[in-house]
Design a protein around this motif. Structure first.
Motif, PDB file in Angstrom:
ATOM      1  N   SER A  65      -0.098   7.212  -1.186  1.00 27.41           N
ATOM      2  CA  SER A  65      -0.895   6.727  -0.059  1.00 27.41           C
ATOM      3  C   SER A  65      -0.329   7.212   1.264  1.00 27.41           C
ATOM      4  O   SER A  65      -1.015   7.210   2.284  1.00 27.41           O
ATOM      5  CB  SER A  65      -0.974   5.198  -0.074  1.00 27.41           C
ATOM      6  N   ASN A  71      -1.855   2.532   5.569  1.00 29.79           N
ATOM      7  CA  ASN A  71      -2.943   1.765   6.166  1.00 29.79           C
ATOM      8  C   ASN A  71      -3.345   2.257   7.550  1.00 29.79           C
ATOM      9  O   ASN A  71      -4.161   1.624   8.207  1.00 29.79           O
ATOM     10  CB  ASN A  71      -2.555   0.286   6.263  1.00 29.79           C
ATOM     11  N   TYR A  73      -5.368   4.251  10.153  1.00 27.25           N
ATOM     12  CA  TYR A  73      -6.777   4.629  10.072  1.00 27.25           C
ATOM     13  C   TYR A  73      -6.994   6.136   9.934  1.00 27.25           C
ATOM     14  O   TYR A  73      -6.676   6.899  10.837  1.00 27.25           O
ATOM     15  CB  TYR A  73      -7.502   4.113  11.311  1.00 27.25           C
ATOM     16  N   GLU A  74      -7.515   6.567   8.787  1.00 26.92           N
ATOM     17  CA  GLU A  74      -7.908   7.955   8.523  1.00 26.92           C
ATOM     18  C   GLU A  74      -6.864   8.960   8.983  1.00 26.92           C
ATOM     19  O   GLU A  74      -7.186  10.006   9.547  1.00 26.92           O
ATOM     20  CB  GLU A  74      -9.236   8.260   9.216  1.00 26.92           C
ATOM     21  N   THR A 293     -11.317   2.214  -0.248  1.00 24.12           N
ATOM     22  CA  THR A 293     -10.997   1.546   1.012  1.00 24.12           C
ATOM     23  C   THR A 293     -10.326   2.490   1.991  1.00 24.12           C
ATOM     24  O   THR A 293     -10.547   2.413   3.190  1.00 24.12           O
ATOM     25  CB  THR A 293     -10.071   0.343   0.750  1.00 24.12           C
ATOM     26  N   ARG A 294      -9.504   3.395   1.502  1.00 24.89           N
ATOM     27  CA  ARG A 294      -8.778   4.306   2.382  1.00 24.89           C
ATOM     28  C   ARG A 294      -8.997   5.776   2.057  1.00 24.89           C
ATOM     29  O   ARG A 294      -9.148   6.593   2.948  1.00 24.89           O
ATOM     30  CB  ARG A 294      -7.271   3.999   2.314  1.00 24.89           C
TER      31      ARG A 294
END
Length: 516
Positions: A65, A71, A73-74, A293-294
């Motif tokens: 991840s 987490n 954003y983009e 979600t991501r």
């Protein structure tokens, strides 16, 4: 335009929560069809984790991840200004932005500040990943499981640690990463200073080499998207190029060249939904899922224009924020017959009938006049025909074989202080696919060949996160910003500032970069 920053508590670059970072609700590098699905560890305790092979796999998958900065954003290799891909592009001749937020202009001007969360955010987000990887490696070593699989997981983690460390090194210089798992997990551990330049390079080099010695040449099927031996070699080659270790770069480049990769016939297919699962050119990609979600691809929303609105031939109703553009002075360097312009628009359809709007000259559509744009539209990625939202499942390309070919051609020119026959062959392989004229062997000297490589890497790799490091390597990064009118560009701007809290919390043991 959304703009979010997710930060983690850190001290001297290590995660204060240790293994608890893994237990946070990190939505992971995920794709249902690739079986790399999100996992949530908030219900687990430290005592009942890291006992089984499944625990090890979950821990490794978690760390992927970081490719999108967790987490944030983009970010990372994603399409927002929080990550290294966009910052690597906006600080060069590749892109500018139509949105009014002054941070875009600050990136163009290399006006960096310790108070800018976007600039220091890569450090803040990625240092905890590096520490967590160190902890995970130690934990996995103690699990009773298949030895070959255990070695693979540890090798993947070392590859990721090398990659994340290399990104931080590129932006901030040497950083105080911890390779001792006990200290990495201890929030009271004594702060450590930044390592020397040579030591930092050695950390990265050691991890890549150790991982490459274990991992398969590539991953396919449900494991597609994981770090492979070939991906490790690309990272190592890029490290050697940055350090001007040309002979080492040639050695690694030749090794990759013999690994079975080749250019596909259609450049644009590397960035279409057809690229899912890989092809002969893609060496490392991030599997995306429109429903995740991501780990989705939202590139199109950032680039497609809304006034007049772009109409895709697929008929899909797309999100269109119209931000990123390629300056016309850069766009005009392309030959008019270059096939790579098929995904870099000067003119685009505004209705189902195919009526074209010229973004460079402006014009009237259905009685309404629209002014010219500040640059061309870097569409690059194709639509996901399965998506029902603005998010796309088109995989994000991290590294391709075309990149390696051009790096190898450059390194050969540097080693021999003149282009070799192989160097011509490599650059011409890329140009042949693009449908532009090849260079005749012997027609260019060292300087002119280097100039052609500099241009070709722009034409081939625009908006793939490579341009900043290329221009720093060539010594043109600061001078380009100055040539565009920046009053802020100095030699110090090849490095970002570290977050001020790192300097403060270590009582100055960690030193700030010059100029900040």
């Amino acid at each position: 335009m959304k703009k979010h920053n997710k930060t983690y508590i850190e001290r001297n670059g290590y995660n204060k929560f240790g293994v608890l970072l893994l237990m946070m609700s990190i939505f992971l590098f995920s794709s249902c069809e690739k079986k790399l699905e999100p996992s949530v560890y908030s219900q687990l305790s430290q005592n009942n984790f890291f006992n089984t092979a499944s625990d090890a796999k979950a821990a490794v998958t978690s760390m992927y991840s970081g490719m999108l900065m967790g987490n944030t954003y983009e970010a990372g290799w994603g399409g927002s200004n929080n990550g290294w891909l966009i910052q690597s592009s906006m600080e060069t001749d590749e892109t500018i932005c139509s949105w009014g937020w002054p941070g875009w202009k600050r990136m163009n001007d290399l006006q960096f500040s310790i108070d800018d969360g976007v600039i220091v955010g890569i450090y803040t987000a990625m240092m905890p990943f590096i520490s967590q990887i160190t902890i995970d490696i130690s934990k996995i070593q103690d699990i009773a499981m298949d030895t070959k699989l255990k070695n693979q997981y540890i090798a993947e983690l070392r590859a990721l640690r090398a990659h994340y460390s290399q990104i931080l090194y590129n932006f901030y210089g040497p950083v105080p990463i911890r390779l001792d798992p006990v200290a990495a997990a201890d929030p009271t551990a004594t702060p450590i200073p930044r390592p020397s330049h040579d030591t930092m390079v050695q950390y990265i080099e050691n991890d890549y080499k150790a991982a490459a010695a274990v991992l398969p040449n590539s991953f396919t099927g449900s494991d597609y998207g994981r770090f492979s031996k070939s991906a490790c070699l690309v990272g190592l080659m890029k490290l050697y190029m940055k350090e001007h270790r040309w002979s080492d770069a040639v050695t690694i480049g030749e090794q990759i060249k013999s690994s079975g990769f080749s250019l596909i016939s259609d450049y644009s297919k590397n960035f279409s939904y057809d690229n899912k699962g890989g092809n002969s050119e893609i060496i490392l990609a991030i599997p995306c899922n429109a429903n995740a979600t991501r780990s989705y691809n939202n590139w199109l929303a950032n680039v497609l224009p809304s006034a007049p609105a772009y109409v895709d031939p697929s008929g899909m109703n797309l999100q269109e924020w119209g931000g990123y553009k390629m300056p016309w002075t850069t766009y005009d360097k392309f030959e008019t017959n270059d096939k790579r312009l098929s995904v870099l628009f000067r003119r685009y359809a505004v209705d189902a009938a195919g009526t074209l709007f010229d973004a460079k000259t402006g014009g009237t559509i259905n009685g309404t006049y629209y002014a010219s744009f500040i640059g061309a539209i870097p569409k690059k990625y194709g639509v996901d025909p399965t998506s029902t939202t603005s998010y796309m499942g088109t995989d994000i390309v991290v590294w391709r074989y075309a990149d390696v070919e051009l790096l190898l051609a450059e390194a050969l020119n540097e080693v021999n202080h003149a282009p070799t026959a192989d160097a011509y062959s490599l650059i011409n392989d890329v140009r042949t696919r693009a449908g532009v004229t090849n260079y005749n062997s012997g027609s260019l000297d060292y300087t002119s060949f280097k100039s052609k490589i500099m241009d070709e890497r722009l034409f081939e790799l625009w908006c793939e996160g490579q341009r900043r490091e290329d221009m720093i390597r060539w010594g043109t990064f600061v001078s380009y910003a100055a040539s565009q009118g920046s009053a802020f560009a100095t030699a110090n701007d090849t490095l970002y500032p570290l977050p001020q809290k790192v300097i403060t919390e270590t009582n100055g043991i960690v030193k700030q970069n010059p100029g900040y």
